[in-house]
Design an enzyme around this catalytic site. Structure first.
Site, PDB file in Angstrom:
ATOM      1  N   ASP A   1       0.845  -1.203   0.000  1.00  0.00           N
ATOM      2  CA  ASP A   1       0.000   0.000   0.000  1.00  0.00           C
ATOM      3  C   ASP A   1       0.876   1.248   0.000  1.00  0.00           C
ATOM      4  OD1 ASP A   1       0.765  -0.719   2.652  1.00  0.00           O
ATOM      5  OD2 ASP A   1      -0.772   0.585   3.498  1.00  0.00           O
TER       6      ASP A   1
ATOM      7  N   GLU B   1      -0.142  -1.009   5.836  1.00  0.00           N
ATOM      8  CA  GLU B   1       0.941  -0.508   6.695  1.00  0.00           C
ATOM      9  C   GLU B   1       0.793   0.999   6.893  1.00  0.00           C
ATOM     10  OE1 GLU B   1       4.715   0.960   8.221  1.00  0.00           O
ATOM     11  OE2 GLU B   1       3.793   1.542   6.335  1.00  0.00           O
TER      12      GLU B   1
HETATM   13 ZN   LIG Z   1       6.678   2.144   4.205  1.00  0.00          ZN
END
Ligand SMILES: [Zn+2]
Length: 379
Positions: A69, A134
């Site tokens: 991501d 994340e």
């Molecule tokens: Zn990162």
């Protein structure tokens, strides 16, 4: 034909996987890894896609961890290229995720493909733990995958997290731990009243100002051999008062502490709560506090693999990387619960910025570093 890090990095960047969107990145990786003989296990939690891929079954298991991501591009017209149509300009690959951290993942996959071409037999296994969560809340990503792997009794002997770790030049910095992070939201409640009749009110802002001064001045520690000193920053002070003739009834403030391993979130809470309690009591006010802990401080004591990685990087970049614990939190805070880990990736200078980019020479070098780490690890 080995996989090209540049081609794969471009293919990943082309998929606009702004958290929590996956945009096909996990499947693209799984496809590439299957072609190398990996067994791919898609582990999805809620709307988040995660991947645990493994080549071989025996021990030791060397793992690479990362995230597909990315953060939003901001104003696209500020970019010199479309952030999701990667382009090479002046020997740099530009696009969202070019260093945080799609290109790093591409470097590792390319390294594995070269390693496989050279080494027909693998004494051990190679795995990848890739998450799509994340940059966001990071609840349904690595944290849960680690719990899943623990339940399945999956053993990881060493893990490299491929986040950008170098401040200016490739080879400068390995991260072997991270500081902890705790945010506190404090409200002090007094008694509202007319500003001309203060004896009939109790202004909570007075004691809030004193409290903030006090907690800012508390010396938490002087740092350690591996960590910088813990630090508190006040990030918000708020009296939601829309007129000038009212003494406010309550006041709010927010602060964040980045702390080293001389503290834990609970020891800090105890320390702060004692201050709030005594000061608020003296002012005849009340208080509310809520805390949010994003991670505890941790340090992975350097072992022989750490030093092997350090030497490998030095050989290729001619720079001896520092073993550091600076910077924000990362998924290493979850992985260290099941495996010793360190972090090494690209140069983080342009991460989360407009025109995020990576020099093509760094791409090649990082892939080469990962390849040499694999070769030394499985020697
Ligand atoms: Zn990162």
């Amino acid at each position: 034909m080995p996989i090209s890090e540049l081609k794969l990095a471009k293919e990943l960047i082309r998929r606009p996987s702004i958290t929590p969107k996956d945009a096909g990145t996990i499947n693209l990786l799984a496809k590439n890894l299957r072609s190398l003989g990996f067994k791919c296990n898609l582990i999805n939690f809620k709307n988040i896609k995660n991947l645990y891929a493994k080549l071989g079954r025996s021990s030791p298991n060397f793992c690479y961890a990362g995230h597909t991501d990315v953060v939003p591009p901001g104003n696209i017209s500020d970019w010199s290229v479309n952030p999701f149509r990667p382009a090479v300009k002046k020997n740099k690959l530009i696009g969202r995720g070019a260093n945080d951290m799609k290109a790093s993942i591409a470097c590792f996959v390319a390294a594995v493909s070269k390693f496989k071409a050279k080494n027909k037999k693998l004494k051990g296994s190679i795995s990848l733990l890739i998450t799509g969560d994340e940059e966001g809340l990071a609840i349904n990503g690595t944290k849960k995958v680690v719990e899943y792997l623990k339940r399945k009794k999956e053993k990881i002997n060493f893990c490299i997290v491929g986040e950008p770790t170098n401040p200016n030049k490739l080879g400068e910095m390995i991260k072997i731990g991270r500081r902890g992070s705790i945010t506190g939201r404090l409200s002090v409640i007094g008694t509202q009243g007319h500003v001309a009749y203060p004896h009939r009110a109790n202004n909570p802002s007075d004691v809030m100002v004193q409290i903030l001064k006090k907690i800012k001045e508390v010396k938490l520690d002087n740092g350690t051999k591996n960590f910088q000193a813990s630090n508190l920053e006040i990030t918000k002070i708020d009296i939601d008062n829309h007129v000038d003739n009212i003494i406010p009834g309550s006041v709010n403030a927010v602060f964040n502490i980045r702390f080293n391993n001389k503290h834990s979130s609970s020891s800090l809470k105890r320390k702060l709560n004692a201050i709030f309690k005594s000061m608020v009591k003296r002012a005849k006010c009340k208080f509310n506090i809520s805390y949010q802990v994003s991670g505890e401080a941790f340090l992975t004591k350097p072992n022989k693999t750490t030093y092997m990685v350090q030497n490998t990087i030095k050989k290729i970049t001619k720079i001896k990387p520092k073993l550091s614990t600076t910077g924000g939190t990362s998924d290493a805070r979850f992985i260290r619960k099941i495996a010793p880990c360190l972090e090494f990736g690209l140069v983080g200078k342009t991460m989360h910025k407009v025109d995020e980019s990576v020099p093509l020479s760094d791409l090649k070098k990082l892939s080469n570093i990962y390849l040499n780490i694999l070769e030394n690890y499985f020697k």
